[in-house]
Design a protein around this motif. Sequence first.
Motif, mmCIF file in Angstrom:
data_model
loop_
_atom_site.group_PDB
_atom_site.id
_atom_site.type_symbol
_atom_site.label_atom_id
_atom_site.label_comp_id
_atom_site.label_asym_id
_atom_site.label_seq_id
_atom_site.Cartn_x
_atom_site.Cartn_y
_atom_site.Cartn_z
ATOM 1 N N TYR A 68 0.830 -1.203 0.000
ATOM 2 C CA TYR A 68 0.000 0.000 0.000
ATOM 3 C C TYR A 68 0.871 1.262 0.000
ATOM 4 O O TYR A 68 0.588 2.233 -0.712
ATOM 5 C CB TYR A 68 -0.909 0.024 1.231
ATOM 6 N N GLN A 69 1.915 1.247 0.798
ATOM 7 C CA GLN A 69 2.804 2.414 0.875
ATOM 8 C C GLN A 69 3.479 2.668 -0.471
ATOM 9 O O GLN A 69 3.653 3.823 -0.879
ATOM 10 C CB GLN A 69 3.856 2.194 1.969
ATOM 11 N N GLU B 3 -13.135 0.219 0.898
ATOM 12 C CA GLU B 3 -12.300 0.882 1.896
ATOM 13 C C GLU B 3 -10.869 1.060 1.393
ATOM 14 O O GLU B 3 -10.252 2.111 1.617
ATOM 15 C CB GLU B 3 -12.292 0.085 3.203
ATOM 16 N N GLU B 4 -10.336 0.046 0.714
ATOM 17 C CA GLU B 4 -8.967 0.140 0.197
ATOM 18 C C GLU B 4 -8.848 1.252 -0.849
ATOM 19 O O GLU B 4 -7.909 2.058 -0.810
ATOM 20 C CB GLU B 4 -8.552 -1.189 -0.437
ATOM 21 N N ILE C 57 -10.805 3.855 -1.344
ATOM 22 C CA ILE C 57 -11.030 5.159 -0.730
ATOM 23 C C ILE C 57 -9.799 5.616 0.048
ATOM 24 O O ILE C 57 -9.369 6.778 -0.043
ATOM 25 C CB ILE C 57 -12.257 5.109 0.212
ATOM 26 N N LYS C 58 -9.209 4.710 0.808
ATOM 27 C CA LYS C 58 -8.067 5.090 1.644
ATOM 28 C C LYS C 58 -6.853 5.454 0.797
ATOM 29 O O LYS C 58 -6.153 6.436 1.105
ATOM 30 C CB LYS C 58 -7.723 3.959 2.615
ATOM 31 N N ILE C 59 -6.593 4.695 -0.250
ATOM 32 C CA ILE C 59 -5.477 5.033 -1.137
ATOM 33 C C ILE C 59 -5.687 6.417 -1.735
ATOM 34 O O ILE C 59 -4.763 7.246 -1.768
ATOM 35 C CB ILE C 59 -5.320 3.975 -2.249
ATOM 36 N N ARG C 60 -6.891 6.700 -2.191
ATOM 37 C CA ARG C 60 -7.172 8.023 -2.766
ATOM 38 C C ARG C 60 -6.973 9.123 -1.728
ATOM 39 O O ARG C 60 -6.354 10.152 -2.006
ATOM 40 C CB ARG C 60 -8.599 8.069 -3.317
ATOM 41 N N GLU C 61 -7.493 8.907 -0.530
ATOM 42 C CA GLU C 61 -7.404 9.918 0.530
ATOM 43 C C GLU C 61 -5.962 10.220 0.916
ATOM 44 O O GLU C 61 -5.622 11.358 1.232
ATOM 45 C CB GLU C 61 -8.161 9.443 1.772
ATOM 46 N N LEU C 62 -5.106 9.198 0.900
ATOM 47 C CA LEU C 62 -3.746 9.354 1.396
ATOM 48 C C LEU C 62 -2.756 9.876 0.358
ATOM 49 O O LEU C 62 -1.623 10.209 0.700
ATOM 50 C CB LEU C 62 -3.234 8.024 1.974
ATOM 51 N N THR C 63 -3.175 9.955 -0.914
ATOM 52 C CA THR C 63 -2.260 10.527 -1.900
ATOM 53 C C THR C 63 -2.161 12.029 -1.694
ATOM 54 O O THR C 63 -3.020 12.657 -1.071
ATOM 55 C CB THR C 63 -2.744 10.259 -3.344
ATOM 56 N N LEU D 54 -19.076 5.836 2.458
ATOM 57 C CA LEU D 54 -17.622 5.919 2.357
ATOM 58 C C LEU D 54 -17.150 7.003 1.392
ATOM 59 O O LEU D 54 -15.973 7.369 1.392
ATOM 60 C CB LEU D 54 -17.056 4.572 1.899
#
Length: 275
Positions: A116-117, A153-154, A156-162, A198
Amino acid sequence: MKLGCHVSIKDGYLGAAKRAYSLGANAFQYFPKNPRSLGVKSFDRHDAKQCAEFCAAEQMVSIAHTPYPTNIAATGEKETAVVESLLNDLDIADACGSFGIVVHFGSAKGDLLQGYQQMLNVLNQVQAQWEGRSLILIENMAGKGDQLGMTMEELIKIRELTNYPEKIGFCLDTCHAFASDLWNGRNWNAFVDKGRELGFIEQVKAIHFNNSFYPNGSRKDRHSPIVKGEIHAEAMKEILLHAEFADVPFILETPNTEKDSHQQEIEWMKQVAGN
């Protein structure tokens, strides 16, 4: 509604648009270059401009699909190749007037957190250098192999953290959703309710409209004609008629045969949608 299919660029980008138009489509998807290579393509910008102009005149929309070897969780030398290839894909798509490029959720072995990172690292590198209009559209996965990218969730989280979430949207693949058990063909309302909560539904910019050869939860990715797979036709209609997807292009990636042609399937979609 925007309804269409994947088409070849063997006759160029303008040729791909005209091929889609001849099938009755007002939307299409194409590989911007060799689908089996990450090589950077020196492309015909005049052809791309003509494609964009044709689509604008005919009120068509398009997306590009990145080559199969594209893995946004790649490391080492492959990471550099993926970044350069993605920038090339975005450049081609933008020149063709396409609003986005579809990329599969990353694949990683071993430490999934590290995977993910690395996805965030690759996406940030690409977006920091990209100033065009085309978006990166991350596609949900069927679950084969490392089982990444099967949940809302995966994504959404990847998008949010970019660093640049505004440059990312999602491509929802119906076969992948069915195969991963993200959606089972009977729980559409529950799927949508969760997606709204979400913030997933509002970021779906394209739909790969595919039936599944294998049953729900199989985690196998094999597409079937839209009314002949394991997903009931009524369930496919439910997605096609969902009000929040009225402006989202539906793109077929189904087998294109004489018996089940894309032209026939586009006509079926038009009849269901009342186009």
